[in-house]
Motif scaffolding. Structure first.
Motif, mmCIF file in Angstrom:
data_model
loop_
_atom_site.group_PDB
_atom_site.id
_atom_site.type_symbol
_atom_site.label_atom_id
_atom_site.label_comp_id
_atom_site.label_asym_id
_atom_site.label_seq_id
_atom_site.Cartn_x
_atom_site.Cartn_y
_atom_site.Cartn_z
ATOM 1 N N LYS A 295 -26.394 -36.695 2.815
ATOM 2 C CA LYS A 295 -26.183 -37.824 2.802
ATOM 3 C C LYS A 295 -24.682 -38.858 2.327
ATOM 4 O O LYS A 295 -23.414 -38.870 2.401
ATOM 5 C CB LYS A 295 -27.374 -38.943 3.084
ATOM 6 N N ASP A 296 -25.213 -40.298 1.880
ATOM 7 C CA ASP A 296 -24.650 -40.859 1.153
ATOM 8 C C ASP A 296 -22.936 -39.961 0.087
ATOM 9 O O ASP A 296 -21.885 -40.951 -0.091
ATOM 10 C CB ASP A 296 -24.852 -42.292 0.958
ATOM 11 N N TYR A 297 -24.109 -39.260 -0.775
ATOM 12 C CA TYR A 297 -23.071 -38.225 -1.594
ATOM 13 C C TYR A 297 -21.799 -37.908 -0.919
ATOM 14 O O TYR A 297 -20.235 -37.905 -1.198
ATOM 15 C CB TYR A 297 -24.004 -37.281 -2.092
ATOM 16 N N LEU A 298 -21.784 -37.188 0.574
ATOM 17 C CA LEU A 298 -20.775 -36.247 1.158
ATOM 18 C C LEU A 298 -19.277 -38.326 0.825
ATOM 19 O O LEU A 298 -17.790 -37.280 1.189
ATOM 20 C CB LEU A 298 -20.933 -36.627 2.453
ATOM 21 N N TYR A 299 -19.101 -39.397 0.728
ATOM 22 C CA TYR A 299 -18.406 -39.568 0.916
ATOM 23 C C TYR A 299 -18.331 -40.458 -0.822
ATOM 24 O O TYR A 299 -17.184 -40.777 -0.980
ATOM 25 C CB TYR A 299 -18.569 -41.324 1.362
ATOM 26 N N ALA A 300 -19.373 -40.843 -0.936
ATOM 27 C CA ALA A 300 -19.638 -41.236 -2.529
ATOM 28 C C ALA A 300 -18.715 -39.852 -3.473
ATOM 29 O O ALA A 300 -17.878 -40.499 -4.585
ATOM 30 C CB ALA A 300 -20.350 -42.209 -3.077
ATOM 31 N N HIS A 301 -19.082 -38.957 -3.133
ATOM 32 C CA HIS A 301 -18.856 -37.635 -4.040
ATOM 33 C C HIS A 301 -18.152 -36.224 -3.345
ATOM 34 O O HIS A 301 -18.415 -35.550 -3.865
ATOM 35 C CB HIS A 301 -19.822 -37.331 -5.211
ATOM 36 N N LYS A 303 -15.553 -34.744 -3.220
ATOM 37 C CA LYS A 303 -14.991 -33.721 -3.888
ATOM 38 C C LYS A 303 -15.926 -32.917 -4.623
ATOM 39 O O LYS A 303 -15.487 -31.944 -4.657
ATOM 40 C CB LYS A 303 -13.684 -34.055 -4.870
ATOM 41 N N GLU A 304 -16.836 -33.596 -5.176
ATOM 42 C CA GLU A 304 -18.243 -32.019 -5.808
ATOM 43 C C GLU A 304 -19.612 -32.073 -4.673
ATOM 44 O O GLU A 304 -20.424 -31.479 -5.321
ATOM 45 C CB GLU A 304 -18.922 -33.398 -6.471
ATOM 46 N N VAL A 305 -19.626 -31.842 -3.037
ATOM 47 C CA VAL A 305 -20.523 -32.327 -3.178
ATOM 48 C C VAL A 305 -20.142 -30.603 -2.070
ATOM 49 O O VAL A 305 -18.927 -31.255 -0.958
ATOM 50 C CB VAL A 305 -20.579 -32.931 -1.481
ATOM 51 N N PRO A 306 -20.482 -29.326 -2.225
ATOM 52 C CA PRO A 306 -19.779 -29.118 -1.552
ATOM 53 C C PRO A 306 -20.888 -27.931 -0.272
ATOM 54 O O PRO A 306 -21.141 -29.068 0.772
ATOM 55 C CB PRO A 306 -20.338 -27.528 -2.056
ATOM 56 N N SER A 307 -20.049 -27.683 1.101
ATOM 57 C CA SER A 307 -20.453 -27.804 2.401
ATOM 58 C C SER A 307 -21.303 -26.690 2.512
ATOM 59 O O SER A 307 -21.715 -25.886 1.263
ATOM 60 C CB SER A 307 -19.552 -26.402 3.142
ATOM 61 N N LEU A 308 -22.165 -26.432 3.406
ATOM 62 C CA LEU A 308 -23.276 -26.050 3.401
ATOM 63 C C LEU A 308 -22.736 -24.221 3.160
ATOM 64 O O LEU A 308 -23.901 -23.655 2.391
ATOM 65 C CB LEU A 308 -23.378 -26.045 4.936
ATOM 66 N N GLU A 309 -21.931 -23.727 3.527
ATOM 67 C CA GLU A 309 -21.691 -22.274 2.992
ATOM 68 C C GLU A 309 -21.953 -21.890 1.788
ATOM 69 O O GLU A 309 -21.692 -21.156 1.683
ATOM 70 C CB GLU A 309 -20.264 -22.376 4.406
ATOM 71 N N ILE A 310 -20.573 -22.998 1.077
ATOM 72 C CA ILE A 310 -20.107 -22.763 0.000
ATOM 73 C C ILE A 310 -21.379 -22.582 -0.842
ATOM 74 O O ILE A 310 -21.724 -22.651 -1.762
ATOM 75 C CB ILE A 310 -18.947 -23.767 -0.379
ATOM 76 N N ALA A 311 -22.065 -24.070 -0.207
ATOM 77 C CA ALA A 311 -23.443 -24.295 -1.860
ATOM 78 C C ALA A 311 -24.364 -22.728 -1.332
ATOM 79 O O ALA A 311 -24.791 -22.231 -2.092
ATOM 80 C CB ALA A 311 -24.050 -25.373 -0.942
ATOM 81 N N ALA A 312 -24.887 -22.698 -0.161
ATOM 82 C CA ALA A 312 -25.062 -21.557 0.239
ATOM 83 C C ALA A 312 -24.838 -20.392 -0.841
ATOM 84 O O ALA A 312 -25.239 -19.355 -0.850
ATOM 85 C CB ALA A 312 -25.518 -20.623 1.465
#
Length: 433
Positions: A295-301, A303-312
């Motif tokens: 949610k809001d972290y996609l905008y606030a942070h 660079k530090e929030v991975p895409s779904l594929e990279i997170a998996a």
């Protein structure tokens, strides 16, 4: 003998301390922690609130500051901390619960456990004992010139910004007060502060004679240097045991879906004042837990929030390293995002679980209760992976330190797509006893 008001308060507090349920009927005995109700020392009350924009988990940190202040006040005279009702927080957005307000602390935390650290009472019990008012209200604010250099100072002065209070025709002051419209303050002041919490002790004892004092924007109080205050901080934190009904739900979910229970996982709960664990004492359930903030972290942070594929991809490496096949997911992601993430893992034969209450249960638990159940289940996993600078993640770190997990199984986070897989991991905060 104590006066009738003090006797009424004593009975209320005894009910709080002795009538609240727990997994073990006598696990918490808090009656010896009550302040001295003597005629020469009338009980005083400290109420507080926090900036409306602050979330559930930051507010828990502010509680620790105020609770420690009340603990130290009780070294010289009896004070009770009045717990501010919960409600209307930004992250509590369930459409099934349009209005979440006036929620008591016992809904989320074991009040008896809190009282072993500092005397506490619910806001509604304070109203029963003292009426719909507080004598002095201080709105804590910054100094007009901002922070120029660090020095401790406090000053009652003009308001720097328009406060959320207004004076009535009768001279009383009305404000939000947790949604209690009839509640008022006798006297209101703005106070600029740049001070550690202990500095408020002489101010409240020597400068203020009122029996009830309200500190708004209590997040302005500073714990103190961590090197000096870490033991006091951890003592307050250890007292914040989740309410038994929420723990029971978490335990049932762990056993049913994650093959996890306290005996097998070596995470049995004891009275926190007697509970001292070493790193590695806890084993944890045979699953990995992930807090995936979106949610809001996609905008606030971003660079530090991975895409779904990279997170998996990162999660799969942890699962392979620890030879585990189950993942518990705590996330604020929209359902379609969460399902997409789970489907990516499913291709690798990974079973992913989420705690999703029915609508009726959600109405009973509230969003805060669901968040605590998520944290509780994450805290009992064999390995935990969190999100960058998230207070939700920080609170799970603390739970796992209390339970006695190895730090390498706790202080992990997902890395953003651009950071690579060797991004800086969370700072390790050693528990202090």
């Amino acid at each position: 003998m104590a006066g009738p008001v003090d006797l009424q308060i004593l009975l209320l507090l005894l009910c709080v301390h002795q009538c609240q349920g727990h997994s073990n009927e006598n696990l918490y005995q808090a009656k010896d922690n009550l302040p001295d109700y003597s005629p020469s020392k009338p009980t005083r009350y400290l109420l507080y609130d926090v900036n409306p924009g602050e979330g559930f988990n930051l507010r828990r940190d502010v509680y620790m500051r105020v609770a420690n202040l009340v603990k130290f006040l009780n070294e010289d005279e009896p004070w009770v901390l009045v717990l501010p009702p919960w409600g209307r927080l930004y992250h509590w957005q369930s459409h099934e619960i349009p209005l979440q307000s006036k929620i008591s602390w016992k809904h989320f935390f074991d009040i008896n456990s809190l009282a072993l650290h500092a005397p506490v009472m619910e806001f509604e019990d304070y109203i029963k004992a003292m009426g719909n008012k507080v004598e002095r209200l201080f709105y804590l604010q910054r100094f007009k010139g901002g922070w120029t250099k660090w020095e401790e100072k406090m000053e009652i002065c003009d308001c720097v910004e328009e406060p959320r209070y207004h004076q009535l025709a009768n001279g009383k002051w009305r404000g939000q007060f947790f949604g209690y419209e009839d509640f008022v303050a006798d006297k209101f002041d703005c106070m600029s502060t740049q001070a550690y919490l202990l500095t408020f002790k002489p101010f409240l004892m020597k400068n203020i004679t009122a029996r009830s004092v309200f500190l708004d924007r209590a997040e302005s109080m500073i714990h103190g240097q961590y090197s000096e205050w870490s033991r006091e901080w951890w003592t307050a934190r250890r007292s914040m045991v989740f309410a038994k009904p929420l723990r029971d739900i978490g335990d049932k979910f762990r056993k049913e879906f994650l093959d996890s229970d306290d005996i097998s996982d070596k995470t049995e709960l004891e009275v926190w004042t007697n509970m001292k664990r070493n790193h590695g004492d806890a084993k944890g359930g045979p699953y990995i837990a992930l807090h995936f903030r979106r949610k809001d972290y996609l905008y606030a942070h971003g660079k530090e929030v991975p895409s779904l594929e990279i997170a998996a991809k990162q999660v799969l490496k942890y699962l392979k390293k620890y030879n585990l096949k189950k993942l518990f997911l705590a996330t604020d992601a929209p359902n379609e995002e969460a399902e997409e993430f789970m489907n990516i893992l499913k291709k690798s034969q990974i079973k992913t679980y989420r705690y999703r209450p029915s609508i009726d249960n959600l109405k009973e638990l509230k969003d805060g209760g669901v968040a605590i159940i998520d944290q509780y289940i994450c805290a009992h996993a064999r390995v935990f992976i969190g999100s960058y600078v998230s207070t939700f993640t920080f609170r799970i770190h603390e739970e796992r330190e209390i339970l006695g997990f190895k730090q390498e199984a706790t202080f992990n986070r997902l890395c953003g797509d651009e950071e690579g897989e060797e991004c800086e991991q969370p700072t390790k905060w050693d528990i202090k006893y």
